[in-house]
Design a protein around this motif. Structure first.
Motif, mmCIF file in Angstrom:
data_model
loop_
_atom_site.group_PDB
_atom_site.id
_atom_site.type_symbol
_atom_site.label_atom_id
_atom_site.label_comp_id
_atom_site.label_asym_id
_atom_site.label_seq_id
_atom_site.Cartn_x
_atom_site.Cartn_y
_atom_site.Cartn_z
ATOM 1 N N ARG A 108 0.847 -1.193 0.000
ATOM 2 C CA ARG A 108 0.000 0.000 0.000
ATOM 3 C C ARG A 108 0.880 1.240 0.000
ATOM 4 O O ARG A 108 2.003 1.234 0.502
ATOM 5 C CB ARG A 108 -0.940 0.019 1.212
ATOM 6 C CG ARG A 108 -0.255 0.024 2.561
ATOM 7 C CD ARG A 108 -1.255 -0.216 3.681
ATOM 8 N NE ARG A 108 -0.617 -0.283 4.989
ATOM 9 C CZ ARG A 108 -0.451 0.756 5.802
ATOM 10 N NH1 ARG A 108 -0.921 1.955 5.437
ATOM 11 N NH2 ARG A 108 0.152 0.635 6.974
ATOM 12 N N ASP A 109 0.341 2.299 -0.580
ATOM 13 C CA ASP A 109 1.076 3.556 -0.708
ATOM 14 C C ASP A 109 0.736 4.447 0.480
ATOM 15 O O ASP A 109 -0.400 4.896 0.639
ATOM 16 C CB ASP A 109 0.676 4.235 -2.018
ATOM 17 C CG ASP A 109 1.458 5.525 -2.262
ATOM 18 O OD1 ASP A 109 2.237 5.936 -1.387
ATOM 19 O OD2 ASP A 109 1.270 6.124 -3.332
ATOM 20 N N VAL A 110 1.723 4.709 1.323
ATOM 21 C CA VAL A 110 1.560 5.611 2.457
ATOM 22 C C VAL A 110 2.242 6.925 2.102
ATOM 23 O O VAL A 110 3.470 7.003 2.025
ATOM 24 C CB VAL A 110 2.169 5.018 3.742
ATOM 25 C CG1 VAL A 110 2.025 6.006 4.899
ATOM 26 C CG2 VAL A 110 1.517 3.691 4.086
ATOM 27 N N ASP A 111 1.442 7.959 1.870
ATOM 28 C CA ASP A 111 1.949 9.271 1.457
ATOM 29 C C ASP A 111 2.066 10.151 2.691
ATOM 30 O O ASP A 111 1.066 10.534 3.307
ATOM 31 C CB ASP A 111 0.994 9.881 0.431
ATOM 32 C CG ASP A 111 1.503 11.202 -0.127
ATOM 33 O OD1 ASP A 111 2.569 11.667 0.316
ATOM 34 O OD2 ASP A 111 0.827 11.773 -1.011
ATOM 35 N N GLU A 112 3.293 10.493 3.051
ATOM 36 C CA GLU A 112 3.537 11.314 4.226
ATOM 37 C C GLU A 112 4.213 12.621 3.829
ATOM 38 O O GLU A 112 4.818 12.722 2.759
ATOM 39 C CB GLU A 112 4.417 10.557 5.228
ATOM 40 C CG GLU A 112 3.781 9.264 5.721
ATOM 41 C CD GLU A 112 4.696 8.462 6.616
ATOM 42 O OE1 GLU A 112 4.178 7.738 7.479
ATOM 43 O OE2 GLU A 112 5.926 8.556 6.445
ATOM 44 N N THR A 113 4.120 13.613 4.701
ATOM 45 C CA THR A 113 4.725 14.911 4.449
ATOM 46 C C THR A 113 5.793 15.197 5.499
ATOM 47 O O THR A 113 5.535 15.079 6.697
ATOM 48 C CB THR A 113 3.674 16.040 4.475
ATOM 49 O OG1 THR A 113 2.660 15.749 3.516
ATOM 50 C CG2 THR A 113 4.307 17.375 4.151
ATOM 51 N N GLU A 114 6.974 15.531 5.026
ATOM 52 C CA GLU A 114 8.069 15.897 5.920
ATOM 53 C C GLU A 114 8.400 17.368 5.733
ATOM 54 O O GLU A 114 8.341 17.903 4.629
ATOM 55 C CB GLU A 114 9.303 15.036 5.629
ATOM 56 C CG GLU A 114 9.096 13.553 5.934
ATOM 57 C CD GLU A 114 10.354 12.736 5.688
ATOM 58 O OE1 GLU A 114 11.352 13.321 5.206
ATOM 59 O OE2 GLU A 114 10.332 11.525 5.980
ATOM 60 N N LEU A 115 8.731 18.032 6.833
ATOM 61 C CA LEU A 115 9.065 19.462 6.835
ATOM 62 C C LEU A 115 7.932 20.319 6.281
ATOM 63 O O LEU A 115 8.146 21.452 5.833
ATOM 64 C CB LEU A 115 10.348 19.713 6.020
ATOM 65 C CG LEU A 115 11.604 18.960 6.490
ATOM 66 C CD1 LEU A 115 12.777 19.251 5.558
ATOM 67 C CD2 LEU A 115 11.950 19.322 7.921
ATOM 68 N N GLY A 116 6.731 19.765 6.318
ATOM 69 C CA GLY A 116 5.560 20.529 5.923
ATOM 70 C C GLY A 116 5.250 20.568 4.440
ATOM 71 O O GLY A 116 4.157 20.979 4.052
#
Length: 226
Positions: A108-116
């Motif tokens: 599964r594709d887990v899309d996360e955001t780093e540093l905003g």
């Protein structure tokens, strides 16, 4: 063609099931997957190695979208060397294969955001049975005294070429043992170029393709660290 492709098998081995992150250098995996797609086409009797180049021998689609995209690309071009093809095909291949595995529910594709603002994708496993079967086949090949089937022998050779032994969960002396056994499989299958094709249990046409691609990837990666 049905089931899991060689390129998908390499990718699943290279990604951690829990974190969903690659456990090996990107360039190694991308080159390995490009080679794996070409081996897949050879196994399906779609491409062959002759006169120093890889060329299409049968443009009929295999039924695997990613594989068929590559087949169409090769068919529309002039013949090129294995080294040229692995470099031409490696760009963007990982994303296409990951997308296919996501659609099939394997990861599964887990899309996360780093540093905003930086998007980072992880691909944890959702169906562990697929990778478990791959690891079982490789474990049998590594510990057994018999030459594995054609596909598994090709997979084992690709694992060795891209130096993926640590991804098999091996450490210390076990890595060296695995490397020796993988090299033995490649040699006995005729993939290393040191065994007569007449003595190989693998189809000569496949031996030629795998051997040529292994040399191409090894040359691209350079000598492994001692």
């Amino acid at each position: 063609m049905t089931g899991v492709t060689l390129a998908e098998e390499l990718l699943l081995l290279a990604y951690d099931d829990e974190t969903g992150k690659a456990t090996m250098p990107r360039i190694s995996l991308d080159l390995g997957m490009a080679a794996a797609v070409l081996v897949e086409l050879a196994l399906a009797n779609r491409v062959a190695y002759a006169d120093g180049n890889l060329a299409v021998t049968d443009p009929t689609p295999t039924g695997e979208p990613v594989i068929d995209q590559v087949l169409a690309k090769i068919a529309a071009d002039t013949p090129h060397t294995p080294s040229s093809w692995v470099q031409r095909l490696r760009h963007g291949l990982r994303d296409r294969i990951l997308g296919d595995l996501c659609e099939r529910g394997v990861v599964r594709d887990v899309d996360e955001t780093e540093l905003g603002f930086i998007h980072v994708h992880r691909y944890p496993a959702t169906n562990g049975f697929v990778e478990a079967d791959i690891r079982r086949r490789l474990a049998t090949a590594l510990t057994g005294g018999q030459l594995p089937d054609e596909r598994t022998a090709a997979l084992a050779t690709l694992v060795a070429v891209v130096r993926m032994e640590p991804a098999l969960g091996l450490t210390g002396e076990a890595v060296a043992d695995a490397r020796r056994r993988l090299a033995e499989i490649a040699t006995n299958a005729g993939f290393s170029g040191t065994v007569s094709l007449a003595d190989s249990v693998v189809r000569p046409s496949i031996s030629l393709v795998v051997s040529a691609l292994a040399q191409a990837v090894n040359a691209a990666l350079g000598k492994p660290k001692a």
